[in-house]
Write a protein that holds these residues in place. Structure first.
Motif, short mmCIF file in Angstrom:
data_model
loop_
_atom_site.label_atom_id
_atom_site.label_comp_id
_atom_site.label_asym_id
_atom_site.label_seq_id
_atom_site.Cartn_x
_atom_site.Cartn_y
_atom_site.Cartn_z
N CYS A 171 1.97 -14.63 2.46
CA CYS A 171 2.31 -15.28 1.19
C CYS A 171 3.29 -16.44 1.36
CB CYS A 171 2.89 -14.27 0.21
SG CYS A 171 1.70 -13.05 -0.38
N LEU A 172 4.32 -16.25 2.16
CA LEU A 172 5.43 -17.20 2.20
C LEU A 172 5.50 -18.00 3.49
CD1 LEU A 172 8.22 -15.03 0.54
CD2 LEU A 172 6.60 -16.60 -0.53
N THR A 173 4.60 -17.76 4.44
CA THR A 173 4.50 -18.50 5.70
C THR A 173 5.81 -18.52 6.49
OG1 THR A 173 4.98 -20.68 4.70
CG2 THR A 173 2.67 -19.96 4.74
N ARG A 174 6.57 -17.47 6.39
CA ARG A 174 7.77 -17.31 7.22
C ARG A 174 8.01 -15.82 7.43
NH1 ARG A 174 12.28 -15.46 4.54
NH2 ARG A 174 12.33 -15.69 2.26
N LYS A 175 8.79 -15.50 8.45
CA LYS A 175 9.11 -14.10 8.69
C LYS A 175 10.18 -13.65 7.69
CE LYS A 175 9.33 -12.13 12.60
NZ LYS A 175 8.12 -11.29 12.47
N PRO A 176 10.09 -12.43 7.22
CA PRO A 176 11.10 -11.94 6.28
C PRO A 176 12.40 -11.60 7.00
CG PRO A 176 9.53 -10.21 6.78
CD PRO A 176 9.02 -11.45 7.46
N ALA A 177 13.50 -11.76 6.29
CA ALA A 177 14.78 -11.28 6.80
C ALA A 177 14.76 -9.75 6.79
CB ALA A 177 15.92 -11.80 5.92
N PRO A 178 15.57 -9.11 7.63
CA PRO A 178 15.58 -7.63 7.67
C PRO A 178 15.79 -7.00 6.29
CG PRO A 178 16.82 -8.50 9.53
CD PRO A 178 16.45 -9.67 8.68
N SER A 179 16.67 -7.59 5.48
CA SER A 179 16.91 -7.03 4.14
C SER A 179 15.67 -7.19 3.26
CB SER A 179 18.11 -7.72 3.50
OG SER A 179 17.89 -9.12 3.38
N GLU A 180 14.96 -8.30 3.40
CA GLU A 180 13.74 -8.52 2.61
C GLU A 180 12.66 -7.52 3.04
OE1 GLU A 180 13.91 -13.31 1.69
OE2 GLU A 180 13.31 -12.64 3.69
N LEU A 181 12.53 -7.32 4.35
CA LEU A 181 11.53 -6.38 4.85
C LEU A 181 11.82 -4.96 4.37
CD1 LEU A 181 9.03 -6.20 6.66
CD2 LEU A 181 10.56 -5.73 8.58
N ASP A 182 13.09 -4.57 4.38
CA ASP A 182 13.46 -3.23 3.93
C ASP A 182 13.13 -3.03 2.45
OD1 ASP A 182 14.39 -2.57 6.42
OD2 ASP A 182 16.48 -3.03 5.98
N ARG A 183 13.33 -4.07 1.65
CA ARG A 183 13.04 -3.95 0.21
C ARG A 183 11.54 -3.81 -0.02
NH1 ARG A 183 16.43 -8.43 -3.05
NH2 ARG A 183 15.62 -7.23 -4.81
N ILE A 184 10.73 -4.52 0.75
CA ILE A 184 9.28 -4.40 0.61
C ILE A 184 8.83 -2.99 0.99
CG2 ILE A 184 7.06 -5.21 1.49
CD1 ILE A 184 8.32 -7.96 1.84
N VAL A 185 9.36 -2.49 2.09
CA VAL A 185 9.00 -1.14 2.55
C VAL A 185 9.40 -0.10 1.51
CG1 VAL A 185 9.50 0.63 4.27
CG2 VAL A 185 9.06 -1.72 4.99
N ARG A 186 10.60 -0.23 0.96
CA ARG A 186 11.05 0.73 -0.06
C ARG A 186 10.17 0.66 -1.30
NH1 ARG A 186 16.30 -1.10 1.15
NH2 ARG A 186 16.41 -2.14 -0.88
N LEU A 187 9.79 -0.56 -1.69
CA LEU A 187 8.91 -0.71 -2.85
C LEU A 187 7.58 -0.02 -2.60
CD1 LEU A 187 8.10 -1.96 -5.59
CD2 LEU A 187 7.45 -4.04 -4.34
N PHE A 188 7.00 -0.24 -1.43
CA PHE A 188 5.72 0.40 -1.10
C PHE A 188 5.85 1.92 -1.14
CE2 PHE A 188 3.09 2.48 2.10
CZ PHE A 188 1.82 2.15 1.65
N GLN A 189 6.90 2.45 -0.53
CA GLN A 189 7.07 3.90 -0.47
C GLN A 189 7.26 4.51 -1.86
OE1 GLN A 189 10.38 3.93 2.27
NE2 GLN A 189 9.08 4.42 4.02
N ASN A 190 8.02 3.84 -2.70
CA ASN A 190 8.22 4.34 -4.07
C ASN A 190 6.91 4.35 -4.85
OD1 ASN A 190 10.96 4.68 -3.61
ND2 ASN A 190 11.53 2.70 -4.48
N GLU A 191 6.14 3.24 -4.73
CA GLU A 191 4.88 3.17 -5.45
C GLU A 191 3.86 4.15 -4.88
OE1 GLU A 191 4.37 1.46 -8.21
OE2 GLU A 191 6.47 0.85 -8.09
N LEU A 192 3.87 4.34 -3.58
CA LEU A 192 2.94 5.29 -2.96
C LEU A 192 3.20 6.70 -3.47
CD1 LEU A 192 0.72 5.84 -0.87
CD2 LEU A 192 2.53 6.10 0.85
N GLU A 193 4.46 7.06 -3.58
CA GLU A 193 4.81 8.38 -4.10
C GLU A 193 4.32 8.55 -5.54
OE1 GLU A 193 8.85 11.10 -4.86
OE2 GLU A 193 8.95 9.20 -3.77
#
Length: 242
Positions: A171-193
């Protein structure tokens, strides 16, 4: 000429501006910083379709009618109807969208597309809540998020962080910062649950194509990645050139 402009040092500057430069060149007439502008209405829709892989590259032909709210397009003095296009035509570039000056397509109007009743030298750019509601809820963006979810689910690794990184870079044509990556992972896990406990909601969010294209992923996973895709497509960085 376009290539020369976009590859020039002036154009490739950062859009961030220091206070002293802001004072000396508030309107950037001296090209003290790079351009930072929100994309135009047609580009925003086309970009979402391109990122998701849905966009049709077909050139030429008659206008098409992408989805819009039911009952909006009513013509008193004729029998014309808005018949939503099928198949590939549904995902053609916004250039080919059928246009009626008295009732432009609402998603494009939200992003300041002119009505074409008269010629304009420069489009105005506004920033309103309706724009965020459009990128979150318009059928074109929801279907783009669903298609993006299927791409992410089909990515060649089962590692969650690698898939989140892939979605972000797509989407953004750049690598995410560690904090951005963690937020995406948490969002996915919450929605998956959430979607693991509500199959009907998962089916609705994931879309009708999920079972056909991602046999290795569960419906809940596709639905969760759809939410992630929906958020990424709604980011300011996604619709802003900066």
């Amino acid at each position: 000429m376009h290539k020369l402009i976009v590859m020039s040092a002036a154009y490739r500057q950062s859009s961030r501006v220091a206070p002293e430069l802001q004072q000396r060149d508030p309107y950037n007439r001296l090209l003290a910083r790079g351009p930072r502008v929100r994309l135009e209405a047609e580009m925003i829709r086309d970009q979402a379709l391109a990122v998701s892989g849905l966009i049709s590259r077909k050139i030429g032909g008659p206008s098409v009618m992408p989805p819009q709210p039911d009952g909006l397009w009513q013509v008193v003095y004729s029998g014309d109807k808005w018949e939503t296009s099928k198949g590939e035509d549904k995902y053609r570039r916004a250039l080919y969208t059928f246009w009626r000056r008295t009732l432009p397509h609402p998603a494009m109007t939200a992003f300041d597309a002119p009505s074409r009743e008269f010629c304009v030298l420069r489009r105005s750019r506004s920033n309103t809540p309706l724009q965020a509601l459009t990128t979150l809820n318009d059928p074109a963006f929801v279907e783009a998020a669903q298609a993006l979810a299927r791409k992410v689910a089909a990515f060649g690794t089962s590692d969650l962080k690698a898939r989140a990184d892939y979605a972000f870079r797509t989407c953004l044509t750049r690598k995410p910062a560690p904090s951005e990556l963690d937020r995406i992972v948490r969002l996915f896990q919450n929605e998956l649950e959430h979607y693991r406990t509500d199959e009907k909601a998962a089916e609705k969010m994931a879309g009708s194509e999920s079972g056909k294209t991602c046999a290795g992923a569960t419906l809940a996973e596709i639905a969760a990645w759809t939410v992630v895709g929906n958020v990424l497509l709604n980011l300011d960085e996604m619709i802003t050139k900066g």
